[in-house]
Design a protein around this motif. Sequence first.
Motif, mmCIF file in Angstrom:
data_model
loop_
_atom_site.group_PDB
_atom_site.id
_atom_site.type_symbol
_atom_site.label_atom_id
_atom_site.label_comp_id
_atom_site.label_asym_id
_atom_site.label_seq_id
_atom_site.Cartn_x
_atom_site.Cartn_y
_atom_site.Cartn_z
ATOM 1 N N ILE A 23 52.616 28.113 46.735
ATOM 2 C CA ILE A 23 52.916 29.502 46.359
ATOM 3 C C ILE A 23 54.085 29.511 45.369
ATOM 4 O O ILE A 23 54.781 28.502 45.208
ATOM 5 C CB ILE A 23 53.268 30.386 47.585
ATOM 6 C CG1 ILE A 23 54.583 29.935 48.243
ATOM 7 C CG2 ILE A 23 52.139 30.428 48.582
ATOM 8 C CD1 ILE A 23 55.147 30.969 49.219
ATOM 9 N N PHE A 24 54.265 30.652 44.702
ATOM 10 C CA PHE A 24 55.414 30.825 43.806
ATOM 11 C C PHE A 24 56.321 31.887 44.419
ATOM 12 O O PHE A 24 55.954 33.054 44.490
ATOM 13 C CB PHE A 24 54.933 31.200 42.396
ATOM 14 C CG PHE A 24 54.399 30.014 41.651
ATOM 15 C CD1 PHE A 24 55.195 29.330 40.741
ATOM 16 C CD2 PHE A 24 53.123 29.526 41.912
ATOM 17 C CE1 PHE A 24 54.724 28.200 40.089
ATOM 18 C CE2 PHE A 24 52.640 28.393 41.275
ATOM 19 C CZ PHE A 24 53.443 27.725 40.357
ATOM 20 N N ARG A 25 57.484 31.398 44.913
ATOM 21 C CA ARG A 25 58.356 32.268 45.701
ATOM 22 C C ARG A 25 59.143 33.232 44.823
ATOM 23 O O ARG A 25 59.834 32.824 43.889
ATOM 24 C CB ARG A 25 59.329 31.425 46.527
ATOM 25 C CG ARG A 25 58.696 30.795 47.738
ATOM 26 C CD ARG A 25 59.732 30.359 48.780
ATOM 27 N NE ARG A 25 59.055 30.076 50.038
ATOM 28 C CZ ARG A 25 58.375 28.960 50.266
ATOM 29 N NH1 ARG A 25 58.309 28.025 49.341
ATOM 30 N NH2 ARG A 25 57.777 28.784 51.433
ATOM 31 N N LEU A 26 59.060 34.513 45.173
ATOM 32 C CA LEU A 26 59.787 35.529 44.410
ATOM 33 C C LEU A 26 61.290 35.411 44.594
ATOM 34 O O LEU A 26 62.060 35.747 43.698
ATOM 35 C CB LEU A 26 59.318 36.926 44.849
ATOM 36 C CG LEU A 26 57.938 37.348 44.335
ATOM 37 C CD1 LEU A 26 57.526 38.672 44.954
ATOM 38 C CD2 LEU A 26 57.931 37.465 42.818
ATOM 39 N N ALA A 43 55.381 40.319 39.127
ATOM 40 C CA ALA A 43 56.386 39.251 38.962
ATOM 41 C C ALA A 43 55.815 37.906 39.405
ATOM 42 O O ALA A 43 55.969 36.880 38.726
ATOM 43 C CB ALA A 43 57.654 39.585 39.747
ATOM 44 N N GLU A 44 55.116 37.900 40.546
ATOM 45 C CA GLU A 44 54.508 36.640 41.030
ATOM 46 C C GLU A 44 53.470 36.155 40.023
ATOM 47 O O GLU A 44 53.363 34.950 39.746
ATOM 48 C CB GLU A 44 53.841 36.900 42.401
ATOM 49 C CG GLU A 44 53.304 35.656 43.097
ATOM 50 C CD GLU A 44 51.979 35.128 42.555
ATOM 51 O OE1 GLU A 44 51.699 33.929 42.777
ATOM 52 O OE2 GLU A 44 51.210 35.895 41.910
ATOM 53 N N ASN A 45 52.718 37.087 39.464
ATOM 54 C CA ASN A 45 51.679 36.753 38.495
ATOM 55 C C ASN A 45 52.278 36.022 37.296
ATOM 56 O O ASN A 45 51.736 35.011 36.826
ATOM 57 C CB ASN A 45 50.994 38.064 38.062
ATOM 58 C CG ASN A 45 49.650 37.844 37.416
ATOM 59 O OD1 ASN A 45 49.572 37.493 36.250
ATOM 60 N ND2 ASN A 45 48.577 38.055 38.172
ATOM 61 N N PRO A 198 48.628 36.798 45.418
ATOM 62 C CA PRO A 198 48.080 38.145 45.678
ATOM 63 C C PRO A 198 46.745 38.326 44.974
ATOM 64 O O PRO A 198 46.575 37.935 43.822
ATOM 65 C CB PRO A 198 49.137 39.079 45.084
ATOM 66 C CG PRO A 198 50.395 38.276 45.040
ATOM 67 C CD PRO A 198 49.965 36.862 44.792
ATOM 68 N N ASP A 199 45.807 38.919 45.686
ATOM 69 C CA ASP A 199 44.531 39.297 45.101
ATOM 70 C C ASP A 199 44.807 40.427 44.111
ATOM 71 O O ASP A 199 45.454 41.420 44.459
ATOM 72 C CB ASP A 199 43.610 39.786 46.233
ATOM 73 C CG ASP A 199 42.270 40.313 45.743
ATOM 74 O OD1 ASP A 199 41.880 39.984 44.606
ATOM 75 O OD2 ASP A 199 41.623 41.040 46.510
ATOM 76 N N THR A 200 44.364 40.252 42.886
ATOM 77 C CA THR A 200 44.476 41.316 41.878
ATOM 78 C C THR A 200 43.128 41.374 41.168
ATOM 79 O O THR A 200 42.400 40.384 41.141
ATOM 80 C CB THR A 200 45.578 41.014 40.838
ATOM 81 O OG1 THR A 200 45.341 39.705 40.289
ATOM 82 C CG2 THR A 200 46.962 41.057 41.463
ATOM 83 N N CYS A 201 42.790 42.516 40.609
ATOM 84 C CA CYS A 201 41.517 42.542 39.889
ATOM 85 C C CYS A 201 41.507 43.635 38.838
ATOM 86 O O CYS A 201 42.255 44.608 38.922
ATOM 87 C CB CYS A 201 40.344 42.707 40.847
ATOM 88 S SG CYS A 201 40.173 44.315 41.603
ATOM 89 N N VAL A 202 40.679 43.421 37.832
ATOM 90 C CA VAL A 202 40.324 44.526 36.942
ATOM 91 C C VAL A 202 38.826 44.736 37.099
ATOM 92 O O VAL A 202 38.097 43.814 37.465
ATOM 93 C CB VAL A 202 40.686 44.262 35.459
ATOM 94 C CG1 VAL A 202 42.186 44.272 35.267
ATOM 95 C CG2 VAL A 202 40.061 42.973 34.944
ATOM 96 N N GLY A 203 38.386 45.961 36.860
ATOM 97 C CA GLY A 203 36.974 46.267 37.044
ATOM 98 C C GLY A 203 36.441 47.109 35.920
ATOM 99 O O GLY A 203 37.201 47.800 35.236
#
Length: 934
Positions: A23-26, A43-45, A198-203
């Motif tokens: 993981i990438f720790r904030l 920020a994590e992204n 984190p799950d992220t998405c564009v649709g």
Amino acid sequence: MEVSINSFGARGTLEVGDKSYEIFRLNAVPGTERLPYSLKVLAENLLRTEDGANITTDHVNALANWDPNAQPDTEIQFTPARVIMQDFTGVPCVVDLATMREAVTALGGNPSKVNPLSPADMVIDHSVILDVFGRADALERNVDLEYERNGERYQFLRWGQGAFDDFKVVPPGMGIVHQVNIEYLAPTVMTRNGQAYPDTCVGTDSHTTMVNGLGVLGWGVGGIEAEAAMLGQPVSMLIPRVVGFKLTGEIQPGVTATDVVLTATDMLRKHGVVGKFVEFYGAGVAEVPLANRATLGNMSPEFGSTAAIFPIDGETINYLRLTGRSDEQLALVEAYAKEQGMWHDPEREPVYSEYIELDLSSVLPSIAGPKRPQDRILLSESKIAFRKDIHNYVEEGNTPQHTNLDEAVEESFPASDPAELTFAEEDAVVVQSAANGSEGRPTKPIKVVDEERGEFILDHGAVVVAGITSCTNTSNPSVMLGAALLARNAVEKGLSTKPWVKTNMAPGSQVVTDYYEKAGLWPYLEKLGFFLGGYGCTTCIGNTGPLPEQISKAINDNDLTATAVLSGNRNFEGRISPDVKMNYLASPPLVIAYALAGTMDFDFEADALGQDTDGNDVYLKDIWPSAQEIDDTIKSAISQDMFRKSYATIFAGDSRWQNLATPEGDTFAWDENSTYVRKAPYFDGMALEPSPVTEIKGARVLALLGDSVTTDHISPAGPIKPGTPAAQYLDSHGVARKDYNSLGSRRGNHEVMIRGTFANIRLQNQLLDGVSGGYTRDFTQEGAPQAFIYDASQNYQKAGIPLVVLGGKEYGSGSSRDWAAKGTSLLGVRAVITESFERIHRSNLIGMGVIPLQFPEGESAKSLGLDGTETFDFEGITALNEGRTPETVKVTATKQDGSTVEFDAKVRIDTPGEADYYRNGGILQYVLRNMIKS
């Protein structure tokens, strides 16, 4: 796997049970702990995708040092974890990917390298049309017709499923994209190649924001941006302002999640949240069930925000458990969210740019309409509001003299004040109320005789469509079971729906059917005509299907203003049915209530819905189920097993899907005779290096448009009308009128789509006086006669004349329809000048090589004296060739008498990435060139 250069030393390990994840720790970046949840996700992204070129330490620091009060000015590159599509907007993506494979081959590259680089899921949910309703075989018959109409397209999608890596298709009849997303596809925390993030998405659908309810940051983009994201291009964006929306109190009995959502939509539209993130916080958040959170997230495009998100908390975990996610996944989501400071803590309030608050106990039953989701009306005032609005839809002189039929109407629409229904003997009847002086309802009672439905009176305001439909509410058991219990109570009282109402029940997932069956409520819904019609968007996107012939004829022959009530999220003009002028959004229980009432001219407090078996009046309050009963039914009728069973075979499809003959191979075998799927023209003659950007000279106006022109007005959608250019094209290809299908279903064929662009029957092109529909004046012809927009555009293109569109405020609001931009570009439009744009359409125009410009602050076409007959010259666009984006370009409009109007138009190319796309002639060309070079 993303390779981060890890400048902040954020890379670490998270142990969950017997598994460990990178993981990438904030907490490696000071300042991130105070950020709103949504900005922590961004920020994590950036930490995880930091490459030193597109994503740098400066970008990460800009987020860590975010000033909530600043106006957005820092561009970042957001890399979504996945892409989600529905079939209307998704088909062009697959067509373009297939075409790219050929373009890569032509330019000397390897076609099999063209694949989604981010996982992409497509749910086929936009194609089922309610041809058949109100009967037991409606579902089967509608799905049969769906396959008959769309078999070609479905074969193509099945080919794509096999040909592309990381591309999955949910076949027809399984559910609605956003509901399938929250109930199954969204993991909330993603794992891939040993990493957790984190799950992220564009649709490719604006209501992608529904997944925000699960703590997943995502939003709708045009198909154009989605393709780029699938191909590994980050989404270019400015770090947004974040509006903190504090929730307090609890919903009162009799108030539904839909009422809360319509109230929030009204508040947020008034507050102004376009281009911002909305984030819910406060002690009240824990009290909001996840289905309600999803409903709020879903409506984000309706209030105009980019996203409307809830943080992760115990309720998120409970919902993931209920919907059948694994124990391992639940443990990961909780551990990850707590480790990263993303778990909701009501004691710790983040800092926001702006604040807004809603006490849930203050929300009252509401509907919205007659043409925008933000036009909220208190249910108690709906009759008054309808009477005020109807005058905008009924022309003077469209009300007959008092006839015998009026007496029948006077009986069937009892007035609270007898003086309210006095009829003038003159042609135009405007009914005055002696009591309050308010305008009554113009009346036009028409007798209809229908073999199946009997004899009845139709009048202005008749509810001819009542649809329980769309992801927004069908994902919410409290309103769905509320509707079913209300139906049971109505049937037990002996009430029935009016014979002129087209009833629709189209849930967003098969789980709804399961819990209706378990609760024993289907028979009551069916008794009222609400038979299962399909698992798809149906009414909400205009797949309402035809109204019964006699009803449609009565409406059109007599220019009746009929109404629709639906539990969806969109009610724009011309969207729901060509026969219906006024559309209202309402909760599922109210959809049934209006089907019983049969008219919008109804006061649920004062007017009875009918009589029970003993002849007593029955009012809405007598059949409304209690909150306790709804809650008890949810607990007894819904189980985790239902979700597990329903989604176990989600990608398999039924026998129809499995038996489709499907071509194979890396590149698609295009059928020259296909009227559904054709090779896209965007790469025809494309060179490896882009040509320099040129100025625009001698442009003509294709359309002069007013305020609030939505992508529904621009983009091809709805049924194909005989005689229009799209119909003429299909006629010339031997397609029978009954097989025209809808424009949306033919999105894979650019020839049909260009002809349907700017063809909405409600479009008002001010180049013509009082004409609505897809027409313009053609200045290539003597006297500039009226012509179809498509025909005129062909003449302009033959003559080498570039085109421009002039618009007003909020141009391009509504769905993220990529064809609104693709069609604009293919019609030969080079520039669009408006007073303001909504986010997605502006970026889509750039993605298709069209420059978006704004009139100077406070100015408009009208204030500058432009009437659309001018010739336009633009100066200053070529500055883009020097690697800089000009703030303004000089526009000179020359009138027919030789006089000129000059102004400096603001260039709305907002980021360096957008400038690259424009220089390349569009986003797909940019991606393709980079793909070949790499």
